[in-house]
Design a protein around this motif. Structure first.
Motif, PDB file in Angstrom:
ATOM      1  N   ASP A   1       0.852  -1.193   0.000  1.00 54.58           N
ATOM      2  CA  ASP A   1       0.000   0.000   0.000  1.00 54.58           C
ATOM      3  C   ASP A   1       0.887   1.242   0.000  1.00 54.58           C
ATOM      4  OD1 ASP A   1      -2.861   1.203   0.670  1.00 54.58           O
ATOM      5  OD2 ASP A   1      -1.431   2.174   2.013  1.00 54.58           O
ATOM      6  N   GLY A   2       0.610   2.163  -0.917  1.00 56.99           N
ATOM      7  CA  GLY A   2       1.443   3.349  -1.055  1.00 56.99           C
ATOM      8  C   GLY A   2       1.495   4.204   0.196  1.00 56.99           C
ATOM      9  N   PHE A   3       0.348   4.406   0.854  1.00 54.81           N
ATOM     10  CA  PHE A   3       0.322   5.227   2.063  1.00 54.81           C
ATOM     11  C   PHE A   3       1.090   4.550   3.201  1.00 54.81           C
ATOM     12  CE2 PHE A   3      -3.512   7.118   0.030  1.00 54.81           C
ATOM     13  CZ  PHE A   3      -3.095   8.452   0.050  1.00 54.81           C
ATOM     14  N   PHE A   4       0.963   3.227   3.308  1.00 50.27           N
ATOM     15  CA  PHE A   4       1.691   2.527   4.367  1.00 50.27           C
ATOM     16  C   PHE A   4       3.195   2.576   4.095  1.00 50.27           C
ATOM     17  CE2 PHE A   4       3.374  -1.187   6.634  1.00 50.27           C
ATOM     18  CZ  PHE A   4       2.847  -0.975   7.895  1.00 50.27           C
ATOM     19  N   ALA A   5       3.571   2.450   2.826  1.00 50.51           N
ATOM     20  CA  ALA A   5       4.995   2.556   2.476  1.00 50.51           C
ATOM     21  C   ALA A   5       5.529   3.944   2.844  1.00 50.51           C
ATOM     22  CB  ALA A   5       5.182   2.275   0.989  1.00 50.51           C
ATOM     23  N   THR A   6       4.711   4.981   2.592  1.00 53.81           N
ATOM     24  CA  THR A   6       5.098   6.339   2.987  1.00 53.81           C
ATOM     25  C   THR A   6       5.253   6.444   4.495  1.00 53.81           C
ATOM     26  OG1 THR A   6       3.981   7.325   1.074  1.00 53.81           O
ATOM     27  CG2 THR A   6       4.373   8.766   2.959  1.00 53.81           C
ATOM     28  N   TYR A   7       4.343   5.817   5.222  1.00 54.24           N
ATOM     29  CA  TYR A   7       4.389   5.832   6.691  1.00 54.24           C
ATOM     30  C   TYR A   7       5.670   5.164   7.196  1.00 54.24           C
ATOM     31  CZ  TYR A   7       2.784   5.162  11.520  1.00 54.24           C
ATOM     32  OH  TYR A   7       2.666   5.176  12.888  1.00 54.24           O
ATOM     33  N   GLN A   8       6.019   4.027   6.609  1.00 52.75           N
ATOM     34  CA  GLN A   8       7.243   3.345   7.020  1.00 52.75           C
ATOM     35  C   GLN A   8       8.487   4.163   6.698  1.00 52.75           C
ATOM     36  OE1 GLN A   8       6.606  -0.556   5.008  1.00 52.75           O
ATOM     37  NE2 GLN A   8       6.820  -1.433   7.057  1.00 52.75           N
ATOM     38  N   ARG A   9       8.433   4.886   5.601  1.00 55.33           N
ATOM     39  CA  ARG A   9       9.602   5.642   5.143  1.00 55.33           C
ATOM     40  C   ARG A   9       9.718   6.997   5.844  1.00 55.33           C
ATOM     41  NH1 ARG A   9       8.306   5.454   0.350  1.00 55.33           N
ATOM     42  NH2 ARG A   9       7.284   7.489   0.140  1.00 55.33           N
ATOM     43  N   SER A  10       8.587   7.696   6.011  1.00 52.42           N
ATOM     44  CA  SER A  10       8.630   9.085   6.476  1.00 52.42           C
ATOM     45  C   SER A  10       7.896   9.328   7.780  1.00 52.42           C
ATOM     46  CB  SER A  10       8.057  10.009   5.392  1.00 52.42           C
ATOM     47  OG  SER A  10       8.709   9.806   4.157  1.00 52.42           O
ATOM     48  N   GLY A  11       7.341   8.281   8.367  1.00 50.05           N
ATOM     49  CA  GLY A  11       6.677   8.436   9.647  1.00 50.05           C
ATOM     50  C   GLY A  11       5.326   9.119   9.535  1.00 50.05           C
ATOM     51  N   LEU A  12       4.782   9.509  10.705  1.00 51.70           N
ATOM     52  CA  LEU A  12       3.452  10.098  10.747  1.00 51.70           C
ATOM     53  C   LEU A  12       3.384  11.424  10.001  1.00 51.70           C
ATOM     54  CD1 LEU A  12       0.550   9.912  11.836  1.00 51.70           C
ATOM     55  CD2 LEU A  12       1.352  11.054  13.918  1.00 51.70           C
ATOM     56  N   SER A  13       4.415  12.230  10.097  1.00 56.05           N
ATOM     57  CA  SER A  13       4.398  13.520   9.406  1.00 56.05           C
ATOM     58  C   SER A  13       4.294  13.330   7.900  1.00 56.05           C
ATOM     59  CB  SER A  13       5.652  14.331   9.748  1.00 56.05           C
ATOM     60  OG  SER A  13       6.818  13.628   9.349  1.00 56.05           O
ATOM     61  N   GLY A  14       5.008  12.340   7.363  1.00 59.65           N
ATOM     62  CA  GLY A  14       4.932  12.060   5.931  1.00 59.65           C
ATOM     63  C   GLY A  14       3.560  11.546   5.528  1.00 59.65           C
ATOM     64  N   LEU A  15       2.958  10.716   6.384  1.00 57.07           N
ATOM     65  CA  LEU A  15       1.625  10.192   6.091  1.00 57.07           C
ATOM     66  C   LEU A  15       0.590  11.305   6.096  1.00 57.07           C
ATOM     67  CD1 LEU A  15      -0.229   7.707   5.656  1.00 57.07           C
ATOM     68  CD2 LEU A  15      -0.430   7.557   8.154  1.00 57.07           C
ATOM     69  N   LEU A  16       0.652  12.190   7.078  1.00 61.53           N
ATOM     70  CA  LEU A  16      -0.289  13.310   7.143  1.00 61.53           C
ATOM     71  C   LEU A  16      -0.132  14.222   5.935  1.00 61.53           C
ATOM     72  CD1 LEU A  16       0.008  14.115  10.957  1.00 61.53           C
ATOM     73  CD2 LEU A  16      -2.025  13.234   9.797  1.00 61.53           C
ATOM     74  N   GLN A  17       1.104  14.466   5.532  1.00 66.46           N
ATOM     75  CA  GLN A  17       1.349  15.312   4.363  1.00 66.46           C
ATOM     76  C   GLN A  17       0.796  14.652   3.101  1.00 66.46           C
ATOM     77  OE1 GLN A  17       5.465  16.275   3.767  1.00 66.46           O
ATOM     78  NE2 GLN A  17       5.053  17.724   2.110  1.00 66.46           N
ATOM     79  N   ALA A  18       0.957  13.336   2.989  1.00 64.09           N
ATOM     80  CA  ALA A  18       0.460  12.623   1.818  1.00 64.09           C
ATOM     81  C   ALA A  18      -1.058  12.704   1.722  1.00 64.09           C
ATOM     82  CB  ALA A  18       0.904  11.157   1.866  1.00 64.09           C
ATOM     83  N   HIS A  19      -1.723  12.797   2.874  1.00 64.22           N
ATOM     84  CA  HIS A  19      -3.182  12.899   2.895  1.00 64.22           C
ATOM     85  C   HIS A  19      -3.664  14.352   2.847  1.00 64.22           C
ATOM     86  CE1 HIS A  19      -4.604   8.771   3.355  1.00 64.22           C
ATOM     87  NE2 HIS A  19      -3.608   8.530   4.184  1.00 64.22           N
ATOM     88  N   GLY A  20      -2.745  15.312   2.841  1.00 65.42           N
ATOM     89  CA  GLY A  20      -3.157  16.706   2.836  1.00 65.42           C
ATOM     90  C   GLY A  20      -3.890  17.097   4.098  1.00 65.42           C
ATOM     91  N   ALA A  21      -3.430  16.586   5.248  1.00 62.19           N
ATOM     92  CA  ALA A  21      -4.139  16.787   6.504  1.00 62.19           C
ATOM     93  C   ALA A  21      -3.845  18.147   7.113  1.00 62.19           C
ATOM     94  CB  ALA A  21      -3.758  15.684   7.493  1.00 62.19           C
ATOM     95  N   ALA A  22      -4.792  18.622   7.926  1.00 54.31           N
ATOM     96  CA  ALA A  22      -4.587  19.856   8.671  1.00 54.31           C
ATOM     97  C   ALA A  22      -3.554  19.626   9.771  1.00 54.31           C
ATOM     98  CB  ALA A  22      -5.905  20.315   9.287  1.00 54.31           C
ATOM     99  N   LYS A  23      -2.975  20.714  10.261  1.00 51.83           N
ATOM    100  CA  LYS A  23      -1.984  20.638  11.331  1.00 51.83           C
ATOM    101  C   LYS A  23      -2.656  20.151  12.614  1.00 51.83           C
ATOM    102  CE  LYS A  23       1.559  23.335  13.711  1.00 51.83           C
ATOM    103  NZ  LYS A  23       2.184  24.667  13.856  1.00 51.83           N
ATOM    104  N   LEU A  24      -1.998  19.220  13.296  1.00 49.36           N
ATOM    105  CA  LEU A  24      -2.521  18.669  14.538  1.00 49.36           C
ATOM    106  C   LEU A  24      -1.642  19.102  15.702  1.00 49.36           C
ATOM    107  CD1 LEU A  24      -3.298  15.019  13.333  1.00 49.36           C
ATOM    108  CD2 LEU A  24      -4.905  16.937  13.537  1.00 49.36           C
ATOM    109  N   SER A  25      -2.211  19.093  16.906  1.00 51.70           N
ATOM    110  CA  SER A  25      -1.459  19.487  18.089  1.00 51.70           C
ATOM    111  C   SER A  25      -0.417  18.436  18.429  1.00 51.70           C
ATOM    112  CB  SER A  25      -2.407  19.668  19.271  1.00 51.70           C
ATOM    113  OG  SER A  25      -2.911  18.403  19.686  1.00 51.70           O
ATOM    114  N   PRO A  26       0.665  18.819  19.122  1.00 58.23           N
ATOM    115  CA  PRO A  26       1.686  17.846  19.523  1.00 58.23           C
ATOM    116  C   PRO A  26       1.124  16.688  20.343  1.00 58.23           C
ATOM    117  CG  PRO A  26       2.505  20.078  19.812  1.00 58.23           C
ATOM    118  CD  PRO A  26       1.052  20.204  19.471  1.00 58.23           C
TER     119      PRO A  26
END
Length: 350
Positions: free
Chosen positions: A220-245
């Motif tokens: 899965d492309g999104f899961f591969a992104t998650y493994q490679r770039s972590g949560l920040s990369g996954l959120l960016q791939a989904h075009g997500a809004a900024k979340l609190s720490p």
């Protein structure tokens, strides 16, 4: 069913349907799950005849065990159960939740403000902690299996795939979108840790308006992104809004690929209770919180939250791993069902 007036059908169920009913004596409204015992025994759906894993006697036994333990405000309580139609049908009576599934509300809203998603998470986390405290894992936590009451509080339901936590599971059951990576391997896994991954998927979906992965595997492309770039990369791939720490910390520890490092229900509860951020403190004090900026519109319909994840079925032998009390309850109530008994006594007041 003589004690109830059927008002309308609410939804199709695996082994029958769910009906909105009014109790004639009290005039209270209930959601009655009507179970065709022939289909339940054969594990085949009423519509389509597909083979499924859900065990209605397990669902009944778990509900009875949770009730005997005092229940939980965020677990949908079984109010009554009885057989009718000469034992060919079983009725499970639950409180009526007028706002239906959390998935339906999310589909309308597209995404929830952060404080709303965190409130829902806190409620369900409490329910899961109670469930795990009774040595039971749900194995099918999803937005479809979380109901919203008239007071806009959540209730976890549907225990047909529940299993004791004392023995590792091996069957890859549940909904594909919520399935932890280790569950997909069909090897031994902790069902409690798998529940926590599903909670992480639910939280991500509520916040972002899209499921994090189609399947938690490198294909899965999104899961591969998650493994490679972590949560920040996954959120960016989904075009997500900024979340609190604080929220990022919750997601990171729930969507932890290594099961032994994934937070347990107790750890999640303690971290929420510790209120490490102003947002969390305000949440626990029930103060209004300004919603985070809206995410960009969903661009991948295949991951839109209105899509229901398919149940995964792998033919397996009948489960033998049962906690003693759960096993005795299941056997007790299975013996009470006999289609050929014409005058079956109700097991609970109708």
């Amino acid at each position: 069913m003589e004690a109830y007036e059927v008002l309308q059908p609410l939804a199709e169920a695996i082994y029958g349907r769910i009906l909105l009913c009014r109790h004639i004596e009290s005039q209270a409204l209930f959601a009655v799950k009507q179970v065709n015992m022939a289909h339940a025994t054969a594990h085949t759906t009423v519509t389509g005849g597909h083979v499924v894993d859900e065990n209605v006697m397990t669902e009944l036994a778990v509900n009875l065990e949770l009730s005997a333990a005092g229940g939980h405000p965020h677990i949908c309580p079984l109010e009554a159960h009885f057989y009718f139609d000469d034992g060919r049908q079983l009725a499970l009576v639950f409180p009526y939740c007028p706002h239906k599934e959390l998935l339906a509300s999310l589909s309308s809203a597209r995404r929830f403000p952060e404080h709303v998603a965190l409130r829902y998470l806190g409620e369900i986390a409490g329910a899961v902690a109670f469930l795990h405290g009774q040595s039971i894992a749900h194995r099918d936590i999803s937005l479809e299996n979380i109901l919203l009451t008239a007071a806009d509080t959540t209730q976890l339901c549907d225990f047909g795939l529940a299993t004791p936590t004392t023995t590792p599971s091996t069957a890859p059951v549940g909904k594909l979108l919520y399935m932890a990576p280790e569950v997909l391997h069909a090897k031994s896994y902790s069902p409690m840790r798998a529940d926590m991954w599903a909670l992480g998927v639910a939280l991500f979906t509520m916040l972002v308006g899209r499921y994090p992965f189609k399947v938690a595997a490198p294909s899965d492309g999104f899961f591969a992104t998650y493994q490679r770039s972590g949560l920040s990369g996954l959120l960016q791939a989904h075009g997500a809004a900024k979340l609190s720490p604080a929220t990022l910390t919750l997601l990171t520890n729930l969507l932890e690929v290594a099961p032994h490092r994934r937070w347990t229900a107790a750890q999640l509860g303690s971290n929420i209770a510790a209120a490490p951020s102003p947002m969390m403190r305000d949440l626990l004090r029930h103060r209004p919180i300004v919603a985070s900026p809206e995410a960009r519109p969903v661009t991948a319909p295949s991951l839109h939250m209105s899509i229901r994840s398919p149940q995964v079925h792998v033919p397996t032998a009948a489960p033998t791993e049962r906690k003693k009390s759960l096993s005795s309850l299941l056997k007790q109530h299975w013996r009470r069902w006999r289609p050929w008994r014409r005058h079956h006594a109700p097991t609970s007041a109708a």
